[in-house]
Design a protein around this motif. Sequence first.
Motif: not given
Length: 262
Positions: A169-197
């Motif tokens: 039941s561990s909580t993990i942050g965005y860096e580990e989420m990216l490392r294990i492949g849970y996230l494909d990309e990580v962006h700052d809040a103002d860049r997330l929408g444009p990156a998805v677009d």
Amino acid sequence: MTDLTQTGLQDIETTPLLKVVGARADITFNRPSVHNRVHPDDIQALHVHFDQIEADPTVKILVFSGNEKSFSSGFHLGILSESDQGARDFEVLTDRLENLRPITIAKVTGPVYGGSTDLTLACDFRFGRTGVQMFMPAARLGLHYYPHGLRRWVSRLGLGPAKKLFLSSSTIGYEEMLRIGYLDEVHDADRLGPAVDAFVQRLLAQAPTVQQRMKQVLNQVARQEYDEVYAREGFVRSLQSADLKEGLQAWGEKRKPQFQGA
């Protein structure tokens, strides 16, 4: 179907909102006061949205996001003490999401917990904001997670990360989420929408018929349900398709192809 995002009602907490513009559909969880918790009527609404999207061949991409600070806090835990039906319904929903015809993207704008970590994982791609976290509390709650969710976690992330997240039941942050492949990309809040677009536009530039069929074959392989006949049929059809002819011609002429899905 009414598009609540166009009526001014989006400030009222509701079941998930659907907006369709051209080839892109967006579904937004809209219960911010409970961190976009998924209720039984949300599951029903999502199936209705999925029906509408599947019935519209012009929709090629589906993007999930959450209203305000959270992506989603998962299935309503209070329902679990009453019946197992809610969990079974949620399992059916996540399986259906995994198998939808359009390519799916989760735009993880905030924390994602519980069952919604699997709903997010059922999407084809996951883009996250810096600072997001995820938490799977099943073992802490005494809950044996539904079987297809466990299978999806192992097939997509591997046994090690799945064991860590489910058994501790561990909580993990965005860096580990990216490392294990849970996230494909990580962006700052103002860049997330444009990156998805931008990624949506990249996906839309591909030949849609083979793109959608290869998605299904890849999912079958991951689930150890590979269907040689289905995969071979897609390959053979593509060799005879107008889209392949157009793609090869555009490649030779150094221009963007104009695919028709044929």
